[in-house]
Write a protein that holds these residues in place. Structure first.
Motif, PDB file in Angstrom:
ATOM      1  N   GLY A  42      40.798  44.503  42.106  1.00  0.00           N
ATOM      2  CA  GLY A  42      40.700  43.803  43.384  1.00  0.00           C
ATOM      3  C   GLY A  42      39.593  42.778  43.423  1.00  0.00           C
ATOM      4  N   GLY A  43      38.636  42.875  42.522  1.00  0.00           N
ATOM      5  CA  GLY A  43      37.505  41.943  42.538  1.00  0.00           C
ATOM      6  C   GLY A  43      37.077  41.480  41.170  1.00  0.00           C
ATOM      7  N   GLY A  44      37.866  41.853  40.142  1.00  0.00           N
ATOM      8  CA  GLY A  44      37.521  41.443  38.786  1.00  0.00           C
ATOM      9  C   GLY A  44      37.402  39.928  38.710  1.00  0.00           C
ATOM     10  N   HIS A  45      36.273  39.438  38.310  1.00  0.00           N
ATOM     11  CA  HIS A  45      36.085  37.988  38.299  1.00  0.00           C
ATOM     12  C   HIS A  45      35.506  37.537  36.968  1.00  0.00           C
ATOM     13  N   GLY A  46      34.240  37.239  36.886  1.00  0.00           N
ATOM     14  CA  GLY A  46      33.664  36.646  35.685  1.00  0.00           C
ATOM     15  C   GLY A  46      33.418  37.627  34.560  1.00  0.00           C
ATOM     16  N   ILE A  47      33.373  37.070  33.337  1.00  0.00           N
ATOM     17  CA  ILE A  47      33.036  37.834  32.139  1.00  0.00           C
ATOM     18  C   ILE A  47      32.258  36.900  31.214  1.00  0.00           C
ATOM     19  N   ASP A  48      31.214  37.431  30.620  1.00  0.00           N
ATOM     20  CA  ASP A  48      30.425  36.666  29.656  1.00  0.00           C
ATOM     21  C   ASP A  48      29.932  37.634  28.598  1.00  0.00           C
ATOM     22  N   TRP A  87      50.309  40.601  33.568  1.00  0.00           N
ATOM     23  CA  TRP A  87      49.180  39.704  33.826  1.00  0.00           C
ATOM     24  C   TRP A  87      49.084  39.411  35.304  1.00  0.00           C
ATOM     25  N   GLN A  88      47.861  39.395  35.782  1.00  0.00           N
ATOM     26  CA  GLN A  88      47.571  38.991  37.145  1.00  0.00           C
ATOM     27  C   GLN A  88      46.666  37.764  37.048  1.00  0.00           C
ATOM     28  N   THR A  89      45.987  37.414  38.107  1.00  0.00           N
ATOM     29  CA  THR A  89      45.089  36.271  38.083  1.00  0.00           C
ATOM     30  C   THR A  89      43.954  36.550  37.111  1.00  0.00           C
ATOM     31  N   THR A  90      43.814  35.710  36.091  1.00  0.00           N
ATOM     32  CA  THR A  90      42.751  35.920  35.107  1.00  0.00           C
ATOM     33  C   THR A  90      41.512  35.124  35.489  1.00  0.00           C
ATOM     34  N   HIS A  91      40.354  35.694  35.172  1.00  0.00           N
ATOM     35  CA  HIS A  91      39.079  35.098  35.560  1.00  0.00           C
ATOM     36  C   HIS A  91      38.076  35.115  34.427  1.00  0.00           C
ATOM     37  N   GLY A  92      38.478  34.753  33.252  1.00  0.00           N
ATOM     38  CA  GLY A  92      37.514  34.609  32.178  1.00  0.00           C
ATOM     39  C   GLY A  92      37.987  35.157  30.854  1.00  0.00           C
ATOM     40  N   VAL A  93      37.467  34.521  29.793  1.00  0.00           N
ATOM     41  CA  VAL A  93      37.770  34.893  28.416  1.00  0.00           C
ATOM     42  C   VAL A  93      36.492  34.778  27.613  1.00  0.00           C
ATOM     43  N   CYS A  94      36.257  35.715  26.702  1.00  0.00           N
ATOM     44  CA  CYS A  94      35.155  35.593  25.753  1.00  0.00           C
ATOM     45  C   CYS A  94      35.581  36.257  24.444  1.00  0.00           C
ATOM     46  N   VAL A 130      39.157  39.280  21.404  1.00  0.00           N
ATOM     47  CA  VAL A 130      39.244  38.438  22.587  1.00  0.00           C
ATOM     48  C   VAL A 130      39.284  39.338  23.826  1.00  0.00           C
ATOM     49  N   TYR A 131      38.371  39.102  24.768  1.00  0.00           N
ATOM     50  CA  TYR A 131      38.269  39.868  26.007  1.00  0.00           C
ATOM     51  C   TYR A 131      38.759  38.977  27.141  1.00  0.00           C
ATOM     52  N   ILE A 132      39.773  39.450  27.873  1.00  0.00           N
ATOM     53  CA  ILE A 132      40.312  38.686  28.992  1.00  0.00           C
ATOM     54  C   ILE A 132      40.162  39.536  30.249  1.00  0.00           C
ATOM     55  N   LYS A 133      39.571  38.940  31.279  1.00  0.00           N
ATOM     56  CA  LYS A 133      39.348  39.672  32.533  1.00  0.00           C
ATOM     57  C   LYS A 133      40.306  39.160  33.586  1.00  0.00           C
ATOM     58  N   GLN A 134      40.960  40.101  34.258  1.00  0.00           N
ATOM     59  CA  GLN A 134      41.843  39.738  35.363  1.00  0.00           C
ATOM     60  C   GLN A 134      41.338  40.366  36.646  1.00  0.00           C
ATOM     61  N   GLN A 135      41.804  39.828  37.763  1.00  0.00           N
ATOM     62  CA  GLN A 135      41.305  40.252  39.070  1.00  0.00           C
ATOM     63  C   GLN A 135      41.747  41.652  39.440  1.00  0.00           C
ATOM     64  N   GLY A 136      42.991  41.968  39.216  1.00  0.00           N
ATOM     65  CA  GLY A 136      43.519  43.254  39.651  1.00  0.00           C
ATOM     66  C   GLY A 136      43.880  43.182  41.120  1.00  0.00           C
ATOM     67  N   THR A 137      45.149  43.124  41.418  1.00  0.00           N
ATOM     68  CA  THR A 137      45.583  43.018  42.811  1.00  0.00           C
ATOM     69  C   THR A 137      46.675  44.027  43.088  1.00  0.00           C
ATOM     70  N   GLY A 138      46.841  44.336  44.358  1.00  0.00           N
ATOM     71  CA  GLY A 138      47.923  45.230  44.763  1.00  0.00           C
ATOM     72  C   GLY A 138      47.590  46.694  44.622  1.00  0.00           C
ATOM     73  N   GLY A 139      48.566  47.523  44.825  1.00  0.00           N
ATOM     74  CA  GLY A 139      48.509  48.982  44.873  1.00  0.00           C
ATOM     75  C   GLY A 139      47.592  49.694  43.912  1.00  0.00           C
ATOM     76  N   LYS A 140      48.183  50.412  42.982  1.00  0.00           N
ATOM     77  CA  LYS A 140      47.458  51.287  42.072  1.00  0.00           C
ATOM     78  C   LYS A 140      46.468  50.492  41.203  1.00  0.00           C
ATOM     79  N   PRO A 141      45.200  50.938  41.137  1.00  0.00           N
ATOM     80  CA  PRO A 141      44.216  50.242  40.295  1.00  0.00           C
ATOM     81  C   PRO A 141      44.629  50.202  38.826  1.00  0.00           C
ATOM     82  N   VAL A 142      44.436  49.044  38.220  1.00  0.00           N
ATOM     83  CA  VAL A 142      44.728  48.845  36.804  1.00  0.00           C
ATOM     84  C   VAL A 142      43.469  48.359  36.101  1.00  0.00           C
ATOM     85  N   ASP A 143      43.424  48.539  34.790  1.00  0.00           N
ATOM     86  CA  ASP A 143      42.306  48.003  34.010  1.00  0.00           C
ATOM     87  C   ASP A 143      42.263  46.493  34.166  1.00  0.00           C
ATOM     88  N   CYS A 144      41.074  45.975  34.342  1.00  0.00           N
ATOM     89  CA  CYS A 144      40.909  44.533  34.558  1.00  0.00           C
ATOM     90  C   CYS A 144      40.403  43.805  33.321  1.00  0.00           C
TER      91      CYS A 144
END
Length: 153
Positions: A111-117, A63-70, A77-91
C-alpha cells in the motif's frame, strides 16, 4: 552500480554490441523473420533494447505500480512495487540477470511501497526502502529484507 551501468552490461545484446561497434544503420534497419523487433529507447551511447516480459513473477503475483529499481554487486535486480488492493503482497522482487525470480519480501510495505536504493557501507550492501502509507517510514535492510533499523517520519 548505477542503472545506466547495469543496463549497459546486463542488457548487452547483439544489437547493443553492434551499436557500440558503429554498425547502427545496418542493425536498426534489419528485421527479424517475424517482421517485428524490440523497440530501442535512449540516445547516444545510452540506447537500450526493450525486452518485454523480462522478469517472470511467481504464479498468482502480478505487477503493480513500480517505484524503483536497483542492482547489487552480484548483478541481482531489486524491483519495488507499491502494493495495492486486498491481500498484502511482497513489494520487493529480486531477479537474476536473465529475469528469473530469485526471492521476494516486504509485505509490510503493501500500500505504500515506494523508493528503493542500494548503498555499500563498510563492505556490506544495504537496501534503503521507503513506505509512504504507514507514517512515512524509511527502513535500512539487508539484501534479504531483514530490518537493520527503521525511522518513522
Amino acid at each position: 552500480m548505477q542503472r545506466r551501468s547495469f543496463l549497459s552490461t546486463a542488457l548487452a545484446t547483439p544489437l547493443t554490441t553492434s551499436l557500440a561497434a558503429g554498425l547502427a544503420p545496418t542493425v536498426l534497419t534489419a528485421r527479424e523473420k517475424s517482421g517485428a523487433k524490440n523497440p530501442i529507447v535512449g540516445e547516444g551511447e545510452h540506447r537500450y533494447e526493450c525486452i518485454h516480459n523480462w522478469g517472470t513473477l511467481p504464479d498468482g503475483v502480478k505487477w503493480q505500480t513500480t517505484h524503483g529499481v536497483c542492482v547489487d554487486a552480484e548483478g541481482l535486480v531489486y524491483i519495488k512495487q507499491q502494493g495495492t488492493g486486498g491481500k498484502p503482497v511482497d513489494c520487493v522482487h529480486v531477479f537474476d540477470a536473465t529475469g528469473k525470480h530469485v526471492r521476494s519480501f516486504g509485505k509490510e510495505y503493501h500500500g505504500g511501497g515506494h523508493g528503493i536504493d542500494l548503498r555499500k557501507e563498510d563492505g556490506k550492501e544495504y537496501l534503503y526502502l521507503t513506505d509512504t502509507a504507514h507514517g512515512g517510514v524509511v527502513v535500512k535492510a539487508d539484501l534479504k529484507g531483514e530490518h537493520v533499523w527503521t525511522k518513522k517520519g
